[in-house]
Design an enzyme around this catalytic site. Structure first.
Site, short mmCIF file in Angstrom:
data_model
loop_
_atom_site.label_atom_id
_atom_site.label_comp_id
_atom_site.label_asym_id
_atom_site.label_seq_id
_atom_site.Cartn_x
_atom_site.Cartn_y
_atom_site.Cartn_z
N ASP A 83 -1.07 24.02 35.30
CA ASP A 83 -0.38 23.81 34.03
C ASP A 83 -0.03 25.14 33.36
O ASP A 83 -0.84 26.07 33.36
CB ASP A 83 -1.31 23.01 33.10
CG ASP A 83 -0.63 22.58 31.83
OD1 ASP A 83 0.14 21.62 31.88
OD2 ASP A 83 -0.86 23.22 30.78
N GLU B 58 3.35 25.19 37.37
CA GLU B 58 4.32 24.77 36.37
C GLU B 58 4.82 26.03 35.69
O GLU B 58 4.12 26.64 34.89
CB GLU B 58 3.69 23.83 35.33
CG GLU B 58 4.73 23.27 34.38
CD GLU B 58 4.23 22.97 32.98
OE1 GLU B 58 4.90 22.22 32.27
OE2 GLU B 58 3.17 23.51 32.57
C1 NOJ Z 1 2.41 21.36 30.15
C2 NOJ Z 1 2.11 19.90 30.31
O1 NOJ Z 1 2.98 19.35 31.26
C3 NOJ Z 1 2.25 19.28 28.94
O2 NOJ Z 1 2.19 17.88 28.98
C4 NOJ Z 1 1.20 19.85 28.04
O3 NOJ Z 1 1.39 19.36 26.73
C5 NOJ Z 1 1.27 21.38 28.00
N1 NOJ Z 1 1.41 21.95 29.30
C6 NOJ Z 1 0.03 21.95 27.38
O4 NOJ Z 1 -1.05 21.81 28.27
#
Ligand code: NOJ
Ligand code: CA
Length: 528
Positions: A205, A256
């Site tokens: 993430d 991500e």
């Molecule tokens: C990316 C995640 O996909 C999202 O859902 C989340 O709110 C943020 N990171 C913070 O962790």
């Protein structure tokens, strides 16, 4: 567990994102859970996916739907137990599906024992695991910086002893200090915990946010960003790669990484770093052939430079569902351009989403589906704001809840077999034609299209090769060959166009008009 290019699975997999709160509820509390996923694994097996990416399922106060993790080595009781998670990994493997778990290294929950210890005593060693700083101004009552949060809003919260702590997201998600060796060691141990349990991959993430400039400069045009993409982050991923490589069986790290600069993006994919990263370029792109072609080229070039596989994503739990996006006049997506409530032509959006499925499943690399893509679900834009749970709503005036609505499985009315109780977010009654039950066996359904496309993708030799070559058929048409005799043609013009010479049509996203391809329709062809 076959792959399509003979290389490791993650280079060409079809990966399905399960958002556990909204997949299927087995215990009747209106919230999806692990037993619900286990009960519906047959759906995923029949769809033909290679892997599941599981959004966070760890103990969490759910300030950000589980992206505020209180314990990375257990499962939240709302979702089930660790034993249930282990059983799911085993059962998925038994039907040929790999498992990817979601790790959130940028921040943890304010209920995590580390943060609680840090708050309890200024002398606690855990203080240094976070970003505690004095405020500005004579009384220290101004925030240390004016940094804007990733959800909008401010990024510092003051503690009773007068210091402030940093949170790029909500105050319930304090940022970790990645300069501290204990933080690094802890996450390497967490990776091992899940790899030891047989998981095949880790989704990382907010992978580019971990490091912060210790001088805390403001964000200024032309100056290096104080917390986006600092060079030190690559060291962490090199260490994680060594952990992944120490296990057998092609364990993968998937980042991500939201980053406009494709070269900086590709740095994360150097051979000793992450295996893959989500490519959001195409997701943000308008339904426009020239822009999409440029996006695809940009993506393939950047990945080729580091020898990494491209990835294709149309939707996820953070963005407006693409049936809705493609049915609007403005078909782009950006968190900074709120299009909520603008008119949507769902029939047009669905037609384009069908064509986009054939596009994304025939480009070289790995493809990600978000649960419900295979059913053609649209954004629920009719959730009353009083039911919103997403913390982004208060900060940006946009809620991600509309794309997180529980799946419709069966029956004619909500909760559509998702639960026996009222689902945690309301489902549109109009989804009654979109349930898995209603679509199964209907050759024209979105579900049948996805099943056929994923099955063909496995069998089609042209789709197992890394290369693609554009065909210049018409300025408003995206067309390309994969291998000697496979082509995908997507008509984005307003009128039907003649198909190129071909032997057979393998699969079309909508009815063909004799030898012509109607607007907003895609076809896979066997060329002669
Ligand atoms: C990316 C995640 O996909 C999202 O859902 C989340 O709110 C943020 N990171 C913070 O962790
Ligand atoms: Ca439940």
């Amino acid at each position: 567990m076959s792959t399509t290019d003979g290389g490791p699975w993650w280079r060409s997999a079809v990966i399905y994102q399960v958002y556990p709160r909204s997949f299927a509820d087995a215990n009747g509390d209106g919230i999806g859970d692990i037993d619900g996923i286990r009960a519906h694994l047959g759906h995923l097996r029949d769809l033909g996916i290679d892997a599941i990416w599981m959004s966070p399922w760890y103990p969490s106060p759910m300030a950000d739907a589980g992206y505020d993790v209180a314990d990375f080595r257990d499962i939240d009781p709302v979702f089930g137990t660790l034993a249930g998670a282990e059983a799911l990994v085993e059962e998925a493997h038994a039907v040929g599906i790999r498992m990817i778990v979601d790790i959130v290294p940028n921040h943890i929950s304010s209920e995590h024992p580390w943060f609680k210890a840090a708050l309890a005593a200024p002398s606690a060693k855990e203080r240094d695991y976070f970003w505690f700083r004095p405020g500005r101004g004579a009384n220290g009552d101004e925030m240390p910086t004016d940094w804007r949060g990733e959800f909008g809003g401010t990024t510092w919260t003051r503690t009773p002893d007068g210091l402030w702590y940093l949170h790029l997201f909500t105050p319930e998600q304090p940022d970790l200090n990645w300069d501290h060796p204990d933080v690094r060691a802890e996450f390497e141990s967490i990776l091992r915990f899940w790899f030891d349990r047989g998981v095949d991959g880790i989704r990382i993430d907010s992978a580019a946010l971990l490091f912060k400039d210790k001088d805390l400069p403001e964000v200024r045009d032309g100056a290096p960003h104080p917390f986006h993409d600092l060079d030190e982050v690559h060291d962490v991923y090199r260490a994680w790669r060594r952990v992944a490589d120490s296990y057998d069986g092609d364990r993968a790290l998937i980042g991500e990484v939201w980053m406009p600069d494709v070269e900086r993006f590709a740095n994360y994919l150097r051979p000793d770093e992450l295996h893959a990263a989500f490519n959001f370029d195409l997701l943000g792109c308008a339904w426009d052939p020239a822009l999409m072609r440029a996006s695809i080229d940009r993506t393939l070039d950047a990945h080729a430079a580091v020898g990494a596989p491209a990835t294709w994503v149309l939707s996820n739990h953070d963005v407006t569902r693409h049936v809705t996006r493609y049915g609007r006049e403005d078909t782009t997506f950006s968190f900074d351009n709120n299009l909520d409530g603008t008119p949507v032509d769902l029939e047009l959006g669905t037609r384009r989403a069908r064509a986009a499925a054939l596009l994304s499943l025939s480009l070289p690399g790995a493809t990600y589906l978000y649960q419900g893509d295979e059913l053609g679900l649209w954004e629920n834009e009719n959730i009353p704001p009083s039911s919103f749970q997403d913390p982004m709503w208060a900060r940006r005036g946009h809620s991600r809840d509309g794309c997180r609505v529980p799946l419709p499985w069966s029956g004619d009315e909500p909760p559509f077999g998702f639960s026996t109780a009222s689902p945690w977010l309301p489902q549109p009654p109009e989804w009654k034609g979109l349930t898995v039950e209603a679509q199964t066996g209907d050759p024209n359904s979105m579900l049948s299209l996805y099943r056929s496309a994923i099955a063909l993708r496995r069998e089609e030799p042209g789709l197992h090769r890394a290369e693609m070559a554009w065909l210049d058929l018409h300025p408003q048409v995206l067309a390309y060959c994969r291998g000697a005799n496979f082509a995908c043609v997507v008509n984005m013009s307003g009128a039907s166009i003649p198909l190129p010479d071909h032997e057979t049509s393998l699969l079309a996203s909508g009815p063909l008009d004799g030898d012509r391809l109607p607007p907003d329709t895609a076809v896979w062809l066997r060329l002669s």
